[in-house]
Scaffold this motif. Structure first.
Motif, short mmCIF file in Angstrom:
data_model
loop_
_atom_site.label_atom_id
_atom_site.label_comp_id
_atom_site.label_asym_id
_atom_site.label_seq_id
_atom_site.Cartn_x
_atom_site.Cartn_y
_atom_site.Cartn_z
N GLY A 71 0.79 -1.23 0.00
CA GLY A 71 0.00 0.00 0.00
C GLY A 71 0.82 1.27 0.00
N ILE A 72 2.12 1.19 -0.10
CA ILE A 72 2.96 2.39 -0.05
C ILE A 72 2.64 3.34 -1.20
N ASP A 73 2.38 2.79 -2.38
CA ASP A 73 2.08 3.65 -3.53
C ASP A 73 0.78 4.42 -3.31
N ALA A 74 -0.23 3.77 -2.77
CA ALA A 74 -1.50 4.44 -2.50
C ALA A 74 -1.34 5.50 -1.42
N ILE A 75 -0.62 5.15 -0.37
CA ILE A 75 -0.39 6.12 0.72
C ILE A 75 0.32 7.36 0.17
N GLN A 76 1.39 7.16 -0.58
CA GLN A 76 2.15 8.30 -1.09
C GLN A 76 1.34 9.11 -2.10
N TYR A 77 0.58 8.44 -2.93
CA TYR A 77 -0.22 9.14 -3.93
C TYR A 77 -1.32 9.98 -3.28
N TYR A 78 -1.95 9.45 -2.24
CA TYR A 78 -3.08 10.11 -1.61
C TYR A 78 -2.73 10.87 -0.34
N LEU A 79 -1.45 11.11 -0.07
CA LEU A 79 -1.05 11.80 1.16
C LEU A 79 -1.78 13.14 1.34
N SER A 80 -1.83 13.93 0.30
CA SER A 80 -2.49 15.24 0.45
C SER A 80 -3.99 15.09 0.70
N PHE A 81 -4.61 14.09 0.10
CA PHE A 81 -6.04 13.84 0.34
C PHE A 81 -6.28 13.35 1.77
N ILE A 82 -5.37 12.51 2.26
CA ILE A 82 -5.48 12.00 3.63
C ILE A 82 -5.36 13.16 4.61
N LEU A 83 -4.40 14.04 4.37
CA LEU A 83 -4.24 15.21 5.25
C LEU A 83 -5.46 16.11 5.19
N LYS A 84 -6.01 16.29 4.00
CA LYS A 84 -7.22 17.13 3.84
C LYS A 84 -8.39 16.52 4.62
N ASP A 85 -8.56 15.20 4.53
CA ASP A 85 -9.63 14.53 5.27
C ASP A 85 -9.42 14.61 6.78
N ALA A 86 -8.17 14.78 7.19
CA ALA A 86 -7.87 14.90 8.62
C ALA A 86 -8.08 16.32 9.13
N GLY A 87 -8.44 17.23 8.22
CA GLY A 87 -8.72 18.60 8.64
C GLY A 87 -7.61 19.58 8.33
N ASP A 124 -8.52 6.47 13.21
CA ASP A 124 -8.72 7.92 13.20
C ASP A 124 -9.72 8.33 12.12
N THR A 125 -9.63 7.70 10.95
CA THR A 125 -10.57 8.02 9.87
C THR A 125 -11.99 7.62 10.26
N MET A 126 -12.14 6.47 10.89
CA MET A 126 -13.47 6.03 11.33
C MET A 126 -14.04 6.97 12.37
N MET A 127 -13.23 7.40 13.32
CA MET A 127 -13.69 8.34 14.35
C MET A 127 -14.07 9.67 13.71
N ASN A 128 -13.33 10.07 12.71
CA ASN A 128 -13.62 11.31 11.99
C ASN A 128 -14.98 11.22 11.31
N GLU A 129 -15.23 10.10 10.64
CA GLU A 129 -16.51 9.93 9.95
C GLU A 129 -17.67 9.76 10.92
N ARG A 130 -17.44 9.09 12.03
CA ARG A 130 -18.51 8.84 12.99
C ARG A 130 -18.86 10.09 13.79
N ASN A 131 -17.86 10.77 14.31
CA ASN A 131 -18.10 11.91 15.21
C ASN A 131 -17.86 13.27 14.57
N GLY A 132 -17.27 13.28 13.41
CA GLY A 132 -16.94 14.55 12.76
C GLY A 132 -15.77 15.26 13.40
N GLU A 133 -15.06 14.59 14.31
CA GLU A 133 -13.92 15.19 14.98
C GLU A 133 -12.64 14.92 14.19
N HIS A 134 -11.86 15.96 13.98
CA HIS A 134 -10.60 15.82 13.27
C HIS A 134 -9.46 15.74 14.28
N HIS A 135 -8.58 14.77 14.11
CA HIS A 135 -7.38 14.63 14.94
C HIS A 135 -6.18 14.58 14.01
#
Length: 165
Positions: A39-55, A110-121
């Motif tokens: 999954g390293i390629d997916a992680i590196q490709y989507y890093l900016s999207f992951i950070l955006k989803d984290a707030g 962390d992603t699940m908690m974000n989706e469930r509670n709307g809290e960004h960490h």
């Protein structure tokens, strides 16, 4: 070919005749496949999207974090060589895979908690990404390329590497 060299065909690699050759093929192919499917390629490709989803939506802040993660990954690569010689490749590979799994569990939680509670960490996301990238760079990253050529005997190395990569 040179005098005295035995030519081994692809059939010997795909249907190994001896238990030792089967272990060699299984280990070499398994390492190469794990390297590609981790999954390293997916992680590196989507890093900016992951950070955006984290707030973390500010592009400058994202760029700073991505730069720090890249430098951290590079530093870990420099440590990986001496570590693999000191501790051995197999333990380092298992430690690397275990750390990567833990990091992915942390990011998923962390992603699940974000989706469930709307809290960004964001700090948890950054910590998970840094952990994943470090553990990849300590073990599976370099060993995914180093281990297969070391495992295969010279009589099958070129053909086995061509299949495994």
């Amino acid at each position: 070919g040179g005098a005295g060299k035995e030519t081994i065909g692809y059939n010997t690699i795909l249907c190994p005749p001896t238990p030792a050759l089967k272990r060699m093929i299984f280990t070499g192919f398994g390492t190469a496949i794990s390297h590609q499917l981790c999954g390293i390629d997916a992680i590196q490709y989507y890093l900016s999207f992951i950070l955006k989803d984290a707030g973390i939506v500010d592009r400058l802040h994202q760029t700073q974090i991505l730069t720090c993660l890249g430098v951290l990954k590079l530093l870990c690569l420099f440590v990986a060589g001496p570590m693999s010689d000191r501790f051995g490749r197999r333990p380092l590979l298992f430690i690397s895979l275990s750390g990567m799994i833990c990091a992915l569990v942390l990011i998923t939680w962390d992603t699940m908690m974000n989706e469930r509670n709307g809290e960004h960490h964001p700090i948890i996301t950054i910590l998970g990404l840094a952990t994943y990238l470090c553990f990849f760079s300590f073990g599976l990253g370099p060993l995914g390329w180093v281990l297969p050529p070391e495992i295969f005997s010279t009589s099958i190395r070129s053909k086995a590497i061509s299949i495994s990569t």
